[in-house]
Design a protein around this motif. Sequence first.
Motif, PDB file in Angstrom:
ATOM      1  N   TYR A 114       0.841  -1.190   0.000  1.00 19.60           N
ATOM      2  CA  TYR A 114       0.000   0.000   0.000  1.00 19.60           C
ATOM      3  C   TYR A 114       0.883   1.248   0.000  1.00 19.60           C
ATOM      4  N   CYS A 171      -5.763   3.791   1.611  1.00 22.65           N
ATOM      5  CA  CYS A 171      -4.974   2.816   2.382  1.00 22.65           C
ATOM      6  C   CYS A 171      -5.618   2.542   3.734  1.00 22.65           C
ATOM      7  N   LYS A 226      -8.819   2.826   4.498  1.00 24.96           N
ATOM      8  CA  LYS A 226     -10.026   2.031   4.262  1.00 24.96           C
ATOM      9  C   LYS A 226      -9.666   0.577   3.968  1.00 24.96           C
ATOM     10  N   GLN A 227      -8.633   0.368   3.141  1.00 25.72           N
ATOM     11  CA  GLN A 227      -8.207  -0.978   2.770  1.00 25.72           C
ATOM     12  C   GLN A 227      -7.737  -1.780   3.983  1.00 25.72           C
ATOM     13  N   TYR A 230      -9.388  -5.123   5.849  1.00 24.61           N
ATOM     14  CA  TYR A 230      -8.697  -6.397   6.017  1.00 24.61           C
ATOM     15  C   TYR A 230      -8.590  -6.777   7.499  1.00 24.61           C
ATOM     16  N   ARG A 286      -0.417   0.173  -5.649  1.00 24.56           N
ATOM     17  CA  ARG A 286      -1.207  -0.638  -4.711  1.00 24.56           C
ATOM     18  C   ARG A 286      -1.321  -2.034  -5.322  1.00 24.56           C
ATOM     19  N   SER A 325      -8.693   2.270  -5.688  1.00 26.93           N
ATOM     20  CA  SER A 325      -9.562   1.275  -5.071  1.00 26.93           C
ATOM     21  C   SER A 325      -8.679   0.096  -4.681  1.00 26.93           C
ATOM     22  N   PHE A 326      -9.278  -0.898  -4.035  1.00 24.04           N
ATOM     23  CA  PHE A 326      -8.494  -2.044  -3.582  1.00 24.04           C
ATOM     24  C   PHE A 326      -9.321  -3.313  -3.709  1.00 24.04           C
ATOM     25  N   GLN A 327      -8.632  -4.434  -3.672  1.00 16.91           N
ATOM     26  CA  GLN A 327      -9.280  -5.733  -3.756  1.00 16.91           C
ATOM     27  C   GLN A 327      -9.999  -6.019  -2.439  1.00 16.91           C
ATOM     28  N   THR A 328     -11.229  -6.490  -2.531  1.00 19.95           N
ATOM     29  CA  THR A 328     -12.018  -6.765  -1.337  1.00 19.95           C
ATOM     30  C   THR A 328     -11.549  -8.051  -0.655  1.00 19.95           C
TER      31      THR A 328
END
Length: 164
Positions: free
Chosen positions: A46, A54, A56-57, A61, A122, A144-147
Amino acid sequence: MSRTPAPGTPAPDFELPGVVLDDGTAQRGTYRLSEQRGTPLVLVFYPGDNTPVCTKQLCAYTSELDAFRDLGATVWGISPQGLDSHESFARTHRLALPLLADTDRAVSRSYGIALPGLGLRRSVFIVDADGNVHWKHVALAGLSFQTTDTLTTHLAALTTTDPR
Protein backbone atom coordinates in the motif's frame (compact mmCIF):
# COMPACT_ATOMS: atom_id res chain seq x y z
CA MET A 1 12.20 -1.80 -13.03
CA SER A 2 11.73 -5.52 -12.36
CA ARG A 3 8.68 -7.33 -13.67
CA THR A 4 6.05 -8.50 -11.27
CA PRO A 5 6.40 -12.19 -10.52
CA ALA A 6 3.94 -14.29 -12.50
CA PRO A 7 1.59 -16.79 -10.88
CA GLY A 8 3.38 -20.13 -10.49
CA THR A 9 6.81 -18.51 -10.06
CA PRO A 10 8.70 -18.03 -6.80
CA ALA A 11 7.81 -14.91 -4.83
CA PRO A 12 10.92 -12.76 -4.33
CA ASP A 13 12.25 -13.48 -0.85
CA PHE A 14 12.78 -10.59 1.54
CA GLU A 15 13.44 -9.59 5.12
CA LEU A 16 11.89 -6.41 6.52
CA PRO A 17 11.37 -4.80 9.91
CA GLY A 18 7.77 -4.67 11.00
CA VAL A 19 5.41 -3.86 13.82
CA VAL A 20 2.16 -5.45 14.95
CA LEU A 21 -0.15 -4.46 17.79
CA ASP A 22 -0.84 -7.23 20.29
CA ASP A 23 -3.44 -6.17 22.86
CA GLY A 24 -2.29 -2.57 22.47
CA THR A 25 1.40 -3.38 22.81
CA ALA A 26 3.56 -2.76 19.77
CA GLN A 27 5.70 -5.77 18.96
CA ARG A 28 8.58 -4.97 16.60
CA GLY A 29 10.46 -7.67 14.80
CA THR A 30 11.91 -8.95 11.58
CA TYR A 31 9.62 -10.56 9.00
CA ARG A 32 11.08 -12.99 6.48
CA LEU A 33 9.09 -14.38 3.60
CA SER A 34 11.11 -17.61 3.71
CA GLU A 35 9.93 -18.24 7.28
CA GLN A 36 6.29 -18.33 6.10
CA ARG A 37 6.74 -21.53 4.11
CA GLY A 38 4.02 -24.02 4.91
CA THR A 39 1.17 -21.50 5.06
CA PRO A 40 -0.35 -19.07 2.55
CA LEU A 41 0.55 -15.40 2.87
CA VAL A 42 -1.23 -12.32 1.56
CA LEU A 43 1.20 -9.48 0.83
CA VAL A 44 -0.61 -6.14 0.70
CA PHE A 45 1.56 -3.38 -0.77
CA TYR A 46 0.00 0.00 0.00
CA PRO A 47 1.29 3.50 -0.83
CA GLY A 48 1.04 5.23 2.54
CA ASP A 49 -0.01 5.28 6.16
CA ASN A 50 -3.03 7.42 7.05
CA THR A 51 -4.07 8.07 3.46
CA PRO A 52 -7.80 7.67 2.68
CA VAL A 53 -7.75 4.57 0.45
CA CYS A 54 -4.97 2.82 2.38
CA THR A 55 -6.77 3.41 5.66
CA LYS A 56 -10.03 2.03 4.26
CA GLN A 57 -8.21 -0.98 2.77
CA LEU A 58 -6.26 -1.99 5.88
CA CYS A 59 -9.25 -1.38 8.18
CA ALA A 60 -11.33 -3.66 5.93
CA TYR A 61 -8.70 -6.40 6.02
CA THR A 62 -8.29 -6.06 9.80
CA SER A 63 -12.04 -6.40 10.35
CA GLU A 64 -12.00 -9.61 8.30
CA LEU A 65 -8.78 -11.18 9.58
CA ASP A 66 -10.71 -14.22 10.80
CA ALA A 67 -11.78 -14.95 7.21
CA PHE A 68 -8.09 -15.08 6.22
CA ARG A 69 -7.15 -17.12 9.29
CA ASP A 70 -9.96 -19.60 8.61
CA LEU A 71 -8.21 -20.34 5.31
CA GLY A 72 -4.85 -20.74 7.07
CA ALA A 73 -3.49 -17.46 5.70
CA THR A 74 -1.55 -14.61 7.24
CA VAL A 75 -1.76 -11.00 5.99
CA TRP A 76 1.15 -8.54 5.97
CA GLY A 77 0.94 -4.88 4.94
CA ILE A 78 4.02 -3.36 3.29
CA SER A 79 4.71 0.31 2.54
CA PRO A 80 7.66 2.73 2.36
CA GLN A 81 7.01 4.44 5.71
CA GLY A 82 9.11 3.66 8.79
CA LEU A 83 8.11 1.72 11.89
CA ASP A 84 7.15 4.79 13.94
CA SER A 85 4.69 5.83 11.23
CA HIS A 86 3.36 2.27 11.00
CA GLU A 87 2.89 2.04 14.76
CA SER A 88 1.00 5.33 14.88
CA PHE A 89 -1.15 4.26 11.91
CA ALA A 90 -1.91 0.90 13.56
CA ARG A 91 -2.78 2.52 16.89
CA THR A 92 -4.98 5.20 15.33
CA HIS A 93 -7.03 2.67 13.33
CA ARG A 94 -6.62 -0.43 15.55
CA LEU A 95 -4.96 -2.38 12.77
CA ALA A 96 -4.20 -5.95 13.83
CA LEU A 97 -1.92 -7.10 11.02
CA PRO A 98 1.84 -6.66 10.78
CA LEU A 99 2.94 -3.52 8.95
CA LEU A 100 6.37 -3.86 7.34
CA ALA A 101 8.70 -0.99 6.49
CA ASP A 102 10.17 -1.08 2.96
CA THR A 103 11.85 2.30 3.44
CA ASP A 104 14.36 1.89 0.61
CA ARG A 105 11.66 0.34 -1.64
CA ALA A 106 13.95 -2.62 -2.41
CA VAL A 107 11.14 -5.12 -1.90
CA SER A 108 8.73 -3.02 -3.97
CA ARG A 109 11.32 -2.96 -6.76
CA SER A 110 11.84 -6.74 -6.53
CA TYR A 111 8.07 -7.20 -6.96
CA GLY A 112 8.04 -4.81 -9.94
CA ILE A 113 5.64 -2.35 -8.35
CA ALA A 114 7.92 0.60 -7.44
CA LEU A 115 7.16 3.88 -9.15
CA PRO A 116 10.24 6.12 -9.34
CA GLY A 117 9.58 9.31 -7.42
CA LEU A 118 6.02 8.29 -6.57
CA GLY A 119 6.30 5.30 -4.24
CA LEU A 120 4.58 2.09 -5.31
CA ARG A 121 1.52 0.66 -7.01
CA ARG A 122 -1.21 -0.64 -4.71
CA SER A 123 -0.81 -4.39 -5.12
CA VAL A 124 -1.73 -7.71 -3.55
CA PHE A 125 0.17 -10.97 -3.96
CA ILE A 126 -1.11 -14.26 -2.60
CA VAL A 127 1.87 -16.51 -1.93
CA ASP A 128 1.20 -20.24 -1.54
CA ALA A 129 2.66 -22.53 1.11
CA ASP A 130 5.61 -23.36 -1.17
CA GLY A 131 6.57 -19.71 -1.62
CA ASN A 132 5.17 -19.32 -5.13
CA VAL A 133 2.91 -16.53 -6.32
CA HIS A 134 -0.59 -17.99 -6.58
CA TRP A 135 -2.44 -14.80 -7.58
CA LYS A 136 -1.69 -11.11 -7.93
CA HIS A 137 -3.38 -7.81 -8.57
CA VAL A 138 -1.37 -4.71 -9.44
CA ALA A 139 -3.45 -1.53 -9.64
CA LEU A 140 -2.86 1.05 -12.32
CA ALA A 141 -4.12 4.05 -10.36
CA GLY A 142 -4.59 2.64 -6.85
CA LEU A 143 -7.82 4.48 -6.11
CA SER A 144 -9.56 1.27 -5.07
CA PHE A 145 -8.49 -2.04 -3.58
CA GLN A 146 -9.28 -5.73 -3.76
CA THR A 147 -12.02 -6.76 -1.34
CA THR A 148 -11.63 -9.40 1.33
CA ASP A 149 -14.17 -11.51 -0.58
CA THR A 150 -11.99 -11.44 -3.69
CA LEU A 151 -8.88 -12.38 -1.74
CA THR A 152 -10.53 -15.16 0.25
CA THR A 153 -12.02 -16.59 -2.95
CA HIS A 154 -8.50 -16.89 -4.38
CA LEU A 155 -7.21 -18.31 -1.10
CA ALA A 156 -10.02 -20.87 -1.00
CA ALA A 157 -9.14 -21.95 -4.55
CA LEU A 158 -5.56 -22.37 -3.42
CA THR A 159 -6.48 -24.59 -0.50
CA THR A 160 -8.77 -26.78 -2.62
CA THR A 161 -6.08 -27.32 -5.27
CA ASP A 162 -3.22 -27.90 -2.82
CA PRO A 163 -2.53 -31.67 -2.68
CA ARG A 164 -1.52 -31.51 1.02
